[in-house]
Design a protein around this motif. Structure first.
Motif, PDB file in Angstrom:
ATOM      1  N   GLN D 162       0.830  -1.207   0.000  1.00 28.70           N
ATOM      2  CA  GLN D 162       0.000   0.000   0.000  1.00 28.70           C
ATOM      3  C   GLN D 162       0.866   1.259   0.000  1.00 28.70           C
ATOM      4  OE1 GLN D 162      -2.836  -0.911  -1.166  1.00 28.70           O
ATOM      5  NE2 GLN D 162      -4.199   0.076   0.328  1.00 28.70           N
ATOM      6  N   ARG D 165       2.087   1.749  -3.432  1.00 29.63           N
ATOM      7  CA  ARG D 165       1.023   2.257  -4.317  1.00 29.63           C
ATOM      8  C   ARG D 165       0.768   3.745  -4.086  1.00 29.63           C
ATOM      9  NH1 ARG D 165      -3.011  -2.752  -3.170  1.00 29.63           N
ATOM     10  NH2 ARG D 165      -2.519  -4.044  -4.997  1.00 29.63           N
ATOM     11  N   VAL D 166       0.716   4.142  -2.809  1.00 29.11           N
ATOM     12  CA  VAL D 166       0.493   5.555  -2.502  1.00 29.11           C
ATOM     13  C   VAL D 166       1.605   6.391  -3.121  1.00 29.11           C
ATOM     14  CG1 VAL D 166       0.539   7.260  -0.631  1.00 29.11           C
ATOM     15  CG2 VAL D 166      -0.864   5.206  -0.409  1.00 29.11           C
ATOM     16  N   ALA D 169       1.109   6.722  -6.806  1.00 29.24           N
ATOM     17  CA  ALA D 169      -0.011   7.619  -7.113  1.00 29.24           C
ATOM     18  C   ALA D 169       0.405   9.078  -6.941  1.00 29.24           C
ATOM     19  CB  ALA D 169      -1.209   7.300  -6.213  1.00 29.24           C
ATOM     20  N   ASN D 272       3.095   6.744   7.327  1.00 33.99           N
ATOM     21  CA  ASN D 272       2.283   7.210   8.439  1.00 33.99           C
ATOM     22  C   ASN D 272       0.788   7.051   8.119  1.00 33.99           C
ATOM     23  OD1 ASN D 272       1.458   8.486  10.742  1.00 33.99           O
ATOM     24  ND2 ASN D 272       2.328  10.480  10.247  1.00 33.99           N
ATOM     25  N   MET D 273       0.430   7.468   6.928  1.00 35.41           N
ATOM     26  CA  MET D 273      -0.973   7.463   6.498  1.00 35.41           C
ATOM     27  C   MET D 273      -1.512   6.043   6.418  1.00 35.41           C
ATOM     28  SD  MET D 273      -2.294   9.692   3.322  1.00 35.41           S
ATOM     29  CE  MET D 273      -1.421   8.696   2.121  1.00 35.41           C
ATOM     30  N   ASP D 274      -0.723   5.132   5.819  1.00 36.18           N
ATOM     31  CA  ASP D 274      -1.222   3.770   5.676  1.00 36.18           C
ATOM     32  C   ASP D 274      -1.376   3.092   7.029  1.00 36.18           C
ATOM     33  OD1 ASP D 274      -1.993   1.527   3.906  1.00 36.18           O
ATOM     34  OD2 ASP D 274      -0.313   0.570   4.944  1.00 36.18           O
ATOM     35  N   LYS D 276      -2.115   4.534   9.846  1.00 31.65           N
ATOM     36  CA  LYS D 276      -3.297   5.070  10.512  1.00 31.65           C
ATOM     37  C   LYS D 276      -4.585   4.583   9.859  1.00 31.65           C
ATOM     38  CE  LYS D 276      -1.186   8.852  12.883  1.00 31.65           C
ATOM     39  NZ  LYS D 276      -0.567  10.181  12.734  1.00 31.65           N
ATOM     40  N   LEU D 277      -4.596   4.541   8.528  1.00 31.56           N
ATOM     41  CA  LEU D 277      -5.819   4.060   7.871  1.00 31.56           C
ATOM     42  C   LEU D 277      -6.078   2.597   8.209  1.00 31.56           C
ATOM     43  CD1 LEU D 277      -5.778   5.780   4.368  1.00 31.56           C
ATOM     44  CD2 LEU D 277      -7.109   6.376   6.388  1.00 31.56           C
TER      45      LEU D 277
END
Lengths: 332, 332, 332, 332, 332, 332
Positions: D162, D165-166, D169, D272-274, D276-277
């Motif tokens: 992930q 992928r982020v 993107a 960080n974002m992945d 937390k999600l």
């Protein structure tokens, strides 16, 4: 511009204050056009022709470039004010502006609405707000910040568009996100900035900007539109307001509430990331002029940044890199 | 209440969840009336008569008091629900309430308006807001917080009144302060709390409370009144909004902006001080029951507090100390 | 003072250091009298008449006012030292002083003791300390701080008096507070500052001020008085010491212990609030000279402060605002 | 599973410790299979048949489901150990696993390499590392963290994919980023986690994990591959190492250096974002079971999270939402 | 050096940049030799003989000393570059150096190994690393930091030696400590600094120093030696790596892990203490020149430091205090 | 002690509170002797013989050891109080005590004075204070802290002695330190703790301990001795007071001033280090009982600590490790 070069051109007078030398009073001035700013001096006795100098005026300047302490400055021989009212010149031509014209940025934003907003109330809301005369005219000129990032005409739109694009790209990776609410949040997250900053030649905080902040101002400007949009579900409105209120991520950065939905986390990340990348981009632009690999210390990022060597790429021509930046050298 | 004592009375059912013992399922319940709360048990097989128990209902309880792990609890022998709709009882009678009735607190607040508001637009604004049906009915019952301070019916009004009094007292010491703007700020600083918390038996945060916070909610509720008050100067309105927005003092405590006027500093101090004194007051009340000089560790204040020996005062009788507090022991 | 104006007057020499220009060595000096300070220059060859210049001396200055980089400065033509010992002039006349004379401030403080101290041992203690020769003479001249707030003769008394008044006003709102212990705490909370700072022309920290801090120094100075005051209850003495020790509120601000009684919370709030209001007051004074609404960035408050438009008040004449401040322009 | 239901099945014994009741010693046990865990009891005298119980063993359990304090638990009547060596069962079948099988996740990661790595030395490096026997076998089973996020077999691969992928993107939105170096950084940023955690039934930190941390371990494991990859430019290697070293973003989160290139900022954000999600996703999964809109307080995020009402979407069927999560109820 | 004194000597050109005066361009230069640095000016038209000036070169300077703004500076009349390649002079003679020659420091470090390393694999490892040609040559010249402490040739060795001595002294007080592992940790804790800083005349961070930090660089340099040292127990190697990784004590100071063994705590304390004492020592050296008791504000320590009066000591002659410091005044 | 074992011995009753079971009220008690503590129960109806139980009393206990939730507890069959006044037993025999007797620790401290104090006024001061009856008797029994480190009789002396030893060892490495002032500081740095904690069976903070802290208390107790010691230089006294005031190192840890001399830095380091090593030492002691390598999470250190494998040492016998610790198992 290089030392010794004569100057004979129109500029905006961005700042002026009087100094006192042994030879009498003189003016420290800053001139500005769309490509940047240059400091200058009007020495005595010339200086004494101007008891006051009004900033924000347009003026025709004659003089030449000097080098003072390793910086160019303009020694003014003659200075004549122009009337802005005659319409012959457009003040906007003298402000630094985003490389893509604000009008085009706005259109791209509207295209995102068309492409992603399938739920009609969302689409209607976005179009009503973006189409509102006051909102639109403010967005067209608003900077993204006072000094740190996107500090130029169109800067707010440029930042808004990039944040919206990042959000849409992340929705492809995380399909469970509520794409439309997130897009609405991205478009309106910094709406209040169009009222927080005065924009124009003396881009500074407004009283309401300092006393309420752009999050509160954004809510205030958005609320009447939300009230009129009866078809939009109350829960979605609340979620949108939460996205605005929480987009700074932490209390420390001025958010009265912290993100509590995945969309609010994403919006905060996208906002933070785009601001930082814009700052680095501006530093790189400066570094490219001198070939440095390390930036000077950047107070906002609390560090020096590094332009790492790029992975070799035969297919990519370095030359056609899109100019994404406005801070060209004056009259370069 | 003491162990062994029989109980035969009306209570509000504040919470209920089922447990499982070796002897079968049982109900853990909490009953409440205006004087406090008590935990209880409905043991099997009695418990099996109630497949569900709806919190917030009024019920007649028969049983007796037991001691369990040093705490009193109510062993329920019989429990019968009452219909609230018949009007025979008032739910408010079963909630902890400020010692001074909310109606009186509201009147004292209105007296402050009359006494200090010399500028007519301020007076009008205050009266319109306090007189508004929805605002008034919410203020009459709203608690001051979820758990920490003033967590009882009338708590918000009690806190608001004390903050206003502190501000007026400080205006006597610092006469340069804008007394009227400060009073308006004191009266409305926590207005949003009436929407942030649900109040009632299950006093909890509402969705909008959690997603926007009471500062944003306060602005939202106040704005229509400000818009209608044409005679009030725009700068005064902005100052009032700033007082609301900044009253937590620091970003860390959820203020989107920090105080930037002396009045905003004062309001923040008064708010902070009254909240802390109320917390200490409640701790002292508890300590008085057992004669302790030191409180247990208080998480919110991050310390133990101490009741210092008082300066001897012949003129003051300790007995007629006004009861300023609602947390009396149940049926004391 | 305005550029071109001749000067012929007595000043205190507050600072002096030598510079080197192309034309030879020169002296950078600062002169001071009760109304403020002004920078000056003694250019070569005049400068060479003074191999050294002793700060803290009184001198007669002749010269005229110049404008240098937008600031007035004094070009010195002649400078003659005066003997302080002859008693013809009083050094105190050349130091900035509180607007209300220290003697009057002291009397008001003593009036508060008379008005509120009903418990005789408290009254005795306060009178003994305030009446002590060394304490009194130090309090009469001590500044409230080195630079930030109340940095002028009488500043410590002025601050002490306001803190005491705030505490008494709050006792009216919160009658459960121990008014007399709190008043004693207010009067002595900054006692150590009279030893922490040297005061006088070169107001700076003393060695013991830097190595122990004014909280420790205050305890040290107060302890012998407490030891001699046999009639005062031991618990009240301990409470008073706690008020001194905790009045900075947090470890971070140098309190070895944090407030643990309501009186200690109140004293900390009052101290903090008065310091901040004095800082804002000084900023407002400066802003009034130029008509600005926003102060420059204030490092101590970490923000700009705003003078909000005042609520219109027909009954109040703006003119008879009491002058509460010492930083008048030099010879204004 | 519901109270009263008989159980007769194979489980992994995840934990076991002995308790003491009035009726004699008993075993508290936890059983586990790929769908989750359940606590159980072996009461006396049955318990006394097992002087010790080895965790990590496979066992056949007979008993039935009881309800104890609102939670299901398994009362064990009979328990028989199975030999893992006979190969009849695969231990992996009893561990919670990512919904997409690790093998597929690895293939998708390799597809990203193929798609984006145009510079041959980068492609070679990635393939060598991912193809290395020890690395591959560890990645196939490694969890993403001990407890907080991705704490299941394949969790590390799922997170890595992930993040990659982020990053890809975001390269579409910010084309100036060095896509290939960033992809290499994304793939290897958490490589050290495969050695920091033991994985398996008792997923815990290893000694070297606790004493060095996964950033240092990752560098240590990657270095030999970098040394062997002679064709990769030294500057690119250094950039890759910087991406690993700085990916936690701040010293506070254990990064020895902070991000200094745009790619390092992006990688930190994506990581960080992945994380937390994924945490929010797991909370939502739990909340969906009970229909709650608000999660319990989440210690790692320091807040409650909210499932906002979704924008209505006619085109999207709620039912075919991909199952992105492993924490199904046991034997659901 | 004093104003007016002529200069005719060899210096290292440490920095050079061009300024612009009314009389034409001029060079701001800094010269350096082993005793310190001095700023200078090459005025126009002399300046125009040097279109560029290469820092790090050796040059013969003629001129004389001027006083400018209370500081000495060198007015250059003539400047001639010398070829370093001819071997007639050694660049090291122009760099500030530890008072004890690096060679002697290295020997004392090796003596510590001999004295304390009883376990042969430890002794072998230490000797191999310290005897390695690249390591040794770097350690011989490396500074201890860029600016703050030990910023001179031999500074790293001097700091390393003192840290090792402190650790050995503490092992006498705490005999349970693992003396040999701790000594190895002390010797290698800052090894990476020899690569983090460029050393030499323009002592600055290297790219790898900024991008990885000296902790990571130290591990990288040490690892091959550890891999080759088969006889050293794996657990001891891991402990040594932990000592390196954790020696900054907190994440905040750049340690990826915090100390988890008593030896790691001790090493961190010793490192921290020696750095601070060296900073104070340098401040004292400066203060001794002017007889001040208080240092100026020291940014790194965030305070002023004080030279307290010493306990009288008849037996100790103040004169034979060993010179422990390199920052002598230029040509003192 | 093991389950089933009968008990018939003298203990100190350290705590007692009443519980309520289905079978009637019972007492939860804790007994203590020099080797540790054990919890116990007095069940109904036996419990009803003791309406109250006074903690701090000595009692003879008969009963036997039970296992309850994996912990041993004492089921009391009979309990008889002993009179302490008859002098037959010494209460100190029932408190945990430092392994080296306090008397020996005191002598070693006095030896340090003799060895290092060459300046007579220092020696005199130290001997006067340590020889003072009240000081000495308090130091002989004072614990080093309430719970965290050195929490046993003699703990304060043990800590003081180690800090003094560390300081003396560091003076060998840094000969410029003022050894005698530092030793005085080490000896008296925690003097106030002897009044801050009550010591004894219920070791808790005293009122003055909580309200003033041990730094302030130490100054208060030391000041009369300093006043009487006329021969000691005023500057040395001030330095000593500074050492006391600053020894916590940071405001955050309760020091009203931060260290400003090298001796103050050293004392802070020594104090901090010894406290942490004592905590780790206690954790290791516990871990040794069970053979664990990692401690449980230690709240005070905010981490788990690790016992690393020791460097092999043929010369050192593991067995004769001195017992440096008091927390032996009860009656082990």
């Amino acid at each position: 511009m290089s030392p010794g070069q004569p100057v004979n051109d129109l500029f905006l007078l961005a700042s002026a204050n009087m100094g006192q030398s042994r030879n009498g009073p003189y003016w420290n001035v800053t001139f500005q056009d769309a490509t940047g700013t240059i400091d200058g001096k009007i020495w005595s006795p010339k200086s004494q022709e101007y008891p006051t100098l009004e900033t924000g005026s347009l003026c025709h300047v004659q003089g030449y470039v000097e080098n003072y302490r390793d910086k160019n400055q303009l020694k003014v021989d003659h200075l004549e004010f122009r009337d802005l009212a005659d319409g012959a010149v457009d003040l906007a031509d003298f402000l630094p502006t985003s490389s893509v014209p604000p009008q085009d940025l706005m259109e791209e934003l509207e295209d995102l609405v068309t492409a992603h907003m399938k739920h009609k109330p969302w689409k209607t809301l976005c179009r009503k707000v973006l189409g509102d005369e006051e909102v639109r005219s403010r967005l067209m000129t608003a900077p993204g910040a006072k000094t740190v990032h996107h500090a130029y005409v169109g800067g707010l739109l440029e930042h808004t568009l990039q944040v919206a694009r990042v959000c849409m790209a992340l929705c492809d990776v995380y399909p469970d996100l509520d794409r439309q609410t997130l897009l609405a949040g991205a478009i309106f997250h910094d709406l209040g900035k169009a009222w927080e900053l005065s924009g124009g030649a003396a881009n500074d905080y407004t009283d309401e900007g300092r006393l309420l902040g752009h999050i509160e101002l954004g809510q205030e400007k958005l609320t009447p539109f939300l009230n009129r949009c009866k078809s939009l579900d109350k829960g979605l409105k609340l979620h949108l307001k939460h996205l605005l209120a929480s987009h700074h991520g932490e209390h420390d950065f001025g958010s009265p509430v912290r993100p509590k939905t995945p969309e609010a986390f994403i919006l905060h990340f996208a906002d933070n990331m785009d601001a930082k990348l814009n700052i680095i981009d501006q530093a790189f632009e400066e570094m490219d002029k001198t070939g440095q690999e390390w930036s000077p210390y950047m107070r906002f990022l609390e560090r020096n940044v590094y332009r790492a060597p790029a992975t070799p790429d035969k297919s990519k021509k370095q030359n056609d890199k899109p100019e994404n930046q406005c801070l060209l050298p004056l009259k370069a």
